[in-house]
Design a protein around this motif. Sequence first.
Motif, PDB file in Angstrom:
ATOM      1  N   LEU A  60       0.849  -1.160   0.065  1.00  0.00           N
ATOM      2  CA  LEU A  60      -0.093   0.011  -0.027  1.00  0.00           C
ATOM      3  C   LEU A  60       0.691   1.204   0.095  1.00  0.00           C
ATOM      4  CD1 LEU A  60      -2.835  -0.784   2.603  1.00  0.00           C
ATOM      5  CD2 LEU A  60      -2.734  -1.018   0.240  1.00  0.00           C
ATOM      6  N   THR A  61       0.477   2.220  -0.472  1.00  0.00           N
ATOM      7  CA  THR A  61       0.962   3.718  -0.663  1.00  0.00           C
ATOM      8  C   THR A  61       0.789   4.334   0.825  1.00  0.00           C
ATOM      9  OG1 THR A  61      -0.673   4.873  -1.465  1.00  0.00           O
ATOM     10  CG2 THR A  61       0.898   3.721  -2.940  1.00  0.00           C
ATOM     11  N   PHE A  62       1.512   5.555   1.107  1.00  0.00           N
ATOM     12  CA  PHE A  62       1.245   6.139   2.239  1.00  0.00           C
ATOM     13  C   PHE A  62      -0.064   6.823   2.360  1.00  0.00           C
ATOM     14  CE2 PHE A  62       1.281  10.279   4.992  1.00  0.00           C
ATOM     15  CZ  PHE A  62       1.506   9.311   6.132  1.00  0.00           C
ATOM     16  N   PHE A  85       6.771   3.033   6.872  1.00  0.00           N
ATOM     17  CA  PHE A  85       5.873   2.667   7.621  1.00  0.00           C
ATOM     18  C   PHE A  85       5.610   1.001   7.513  1.00  0.00           C
ATOM     19  CE2 PHE A  85       4.970   6.895   7.233  1.00  0.00           C
ATOM     20  CZ  PHE A  85       5.018   7.564   8.466  1.00  0.00           C
ATOM     21  N   TYR A  86       6.266   0.327   8.292  1.00  0.00           N
ATOM     22  CA  TYR A  86       6.025  -1.094   8.432  1.00  0.00           C
ATOM     23  C   TYR A  86       4.770  -1.750   8.316  1.00  0.00           C
ATOM     24  CZ  TYR A  86       7.786  -5.939   9.031  1.00  0.00           C
ATOM     25  OH  TYR A  86       8.004  -7.165   8.609  1.00  0.00           O
ATOM     26  N   PRO A  87       4.415  -2.514   7.258  1.00  0.00           N
ATOM     27  CA  PRO A  87       3.148  -3.058   7.200  1.00  0.00           C
ATOM     28  C   PRO A  87       2.907  -4.138   7.985  1.00  0.00           C
ATOM     29  CG  PRO A  87       4.641  -3.924   5.254  1.00  0.00           C
ATOM     30  CD  PRO A  87       5.202  -2.821   6.160  1.00  0.00           C
ATOM     31  N   ASP A  88       1.837  -4.072   8.831  1.00  0.00           N
ATOM     32  CA  ASP A  88       1.544  -5.262  10.012  1.00  0.00           C
ATOM     33  C   ASP A  88       0.209  -4.892  10.695  1.00  0.00           C
ATOM     34  OD1 ASP A  88       2.158  -7.232  11.775  1.00  0.00           O
ATOM     35  OD2 ASP A  88       4.016  -6.474  12.467  1.00  0.00           O
ATOM     36  N   THR A  89      -0.092  -5.713  11.555  1.00  0.00           N
ATOM     37  CA  THR A  89      -1.319  -5.658  12.362  1.00  0.00           C
ATOM     38  C   THR A  89      -0.853  -4.928  13.647  1.00  0.00           C
ATOM     39  OG1 THR A  89      -2.356  -7.547  11.351  1.00  0.00           O
ATOM     40  CG2 THR A  89      -3.080  -6.608  13.518  1.00  0.00           C
ATOM     41  N   ILE A 103      10.220  -4.305  -5.698  1.00  0.00           N
ATOM     42  CA  ILE A 103      10.251  -5.501  -5.596  1.00  0.00           C
ATOM     43  C   ILE A 103       8.688  -5.921  -5.234  1.00  0.00           C
ATOM     44  CG2 ILE A 103      11.050  -7.662  -4.487  1.00  0.00           C
ATOM     45  CD1 ILE A 103      13.657  -6.365  -4.480  1.00  0.00           C
ATOM     46  N   GLU A 104       8.158  -5.417  -4.023  1.00  0.00           N
ATOM     47  CA  GLU A 104       6.903  -5.563  -3.537  1.00  0.00           C
ATOM     48  C   GLU A 104       5.803  -5.573  -4.395  1.00  0.00           C
ATOM     49  OE1 GLU A 104       4.909  -7.416  -1.034  1.00  0.00           O
ATOM     50  OE2 GLU A 104       6.228  -6.371   0.413  1.00  0.00           O
ATOM     51  N   PRO A 132      10.906   5.670  -2.315  1.00  0.00           N
ATOM     52  CA  PRO A 132       9.814   4.374  -2.594  1.00  0.00           C
ATOM     53  C   PRO A 132       8.837   4.523  -3.187  1.00  0.00           C
ATOM     54  CG  PRO A 132      10.998   4.504  -0.358  1.00  0.00           C
ATOM     55  CD  PRO A 132      11.092   5.687  -0.922  1.00  0.00           C
ATOM     56  N   ILE A 133       7.836   3.714  -3.643  1.00  0.00           N
ATOM     57  CA  ILE A 133       6.698   3.618  -4.140  1.00  0.00           C
ATOM     58  C   ILE A 133       5.610   2.998  -3.492  1.00  0.00           C
ATOM     59  CG2 ILE A 133       7.567   4.063  -6.570  1.00  0.00           C
ATOM     60  CD1 ILE A 133       6.826   1.176  -7.215  1.00  0.00           C
ATOM     61  N   ALA A 134       5.859   2.340  -2.385  1.00  0.00           N
ATOM     62  CA  ALA A 134       5.011   1.565  -1.753  1.00  0.00           C
ATOM     63  C   ALA A 134       5.584   1.088  -0.167  1.00  0.00           C
ATOM     64  CB  ALA A 134       4.364   0.393  -2.319  1.00  0.00           C
TER      65      ALA A 134
END
Length: 330
Positions: free
Chosen positions: A115-117, A157-161, A211-212, A279-281
């Motif tokens: 996801l983007t910011f 920002f790290y993607p996580d729950t 890469i993501e 970065p792009i995402a």
Amino acid sequence: MRFLGRLLSIVLGLVVAAGGAAFWWINQPIRLATPMLELSIEPGTSARGVAQDVVGAGVLTSPQLLYWWFRLSGDARQIKAGSYELSGDLTPRSLLAKLVRGEEALRAVTLVEGLTFTQFRQTLLKAEQLTPDTQGLTTDAIMQKLGLPGVAPEGRFYPDTYTYTKGSSDLAVLRRAQHAMQRHLDAAWQLRTADSPLKTPDELLTLASIIEKETGLASDRPMIASVFTNRLRIGMMLQTDPTVIYGMGDKFDGNLRRRDLQTDTPWNTYTRAGLPPTPIAMPGKAALLAAAQPAQSRALYFVARGDGGSQFSETLDAHNRAVAKYQLGR
């Protein structure tokens, strides 16, 4: 003497009966006004005030009894402020234990890889009972509040729950996500291969974001990383569509056209060499590690096979044949 003996026996009997009744009461389920109640205890609330708040939330019992139970238990001063959910077979004993342990009601929000910011912010705005303190703020203002003035937010920002208590600030969640990304980025940077063309952790973060976005099958990540790393090493254009799309912003309508590939933006890797400026995402851990430790190969091209995976090639001729097979059906 007989009278005093009888009186003492009566008093002792009453004490035992009262003790038994009290023991029975603190272990009996309390009726609730609704199956699920929300209880909020403010900092500094006295034991009497907590008992009143509990009853006010919909627990159908005597606030006086609760207060004396809190006092006589010896744990009245250990009750913690916070937001709680009350349900099920709640007893005075289990209620006090919950309040003493500070078992606050938690909510959760999941920030997804890729996801983007902007999409992160939209996710946080929709999160249940999360205070939108960043609503209306510019991205620059948000980064300023996070102690990162002048830093682009994309990829940071790290993607996580993330779990949080009711009424928490979305800025607090972002701060945790930013710190988590920095930890994971630092770890990945330490694991980079000795011959990596990446010069800074920020470059690794940018490559990981590409890469993501390019990965359809998780097992392909190291090879996709290898293609881009090989291209960077020899000064070859990255020519990756997701960077073009990112640079188009709101102009992208779902279809990427030839003219879009030819329209220059800072993120167009068809018109500009090297990595894009940001970065792009938001890349996940696997993408970060792939950027740090790509597969060892000489591949310079890849094309989607149509099954989620990619076909990798070392030469343009082999790549053109793969495109004809998998994209053109020849």
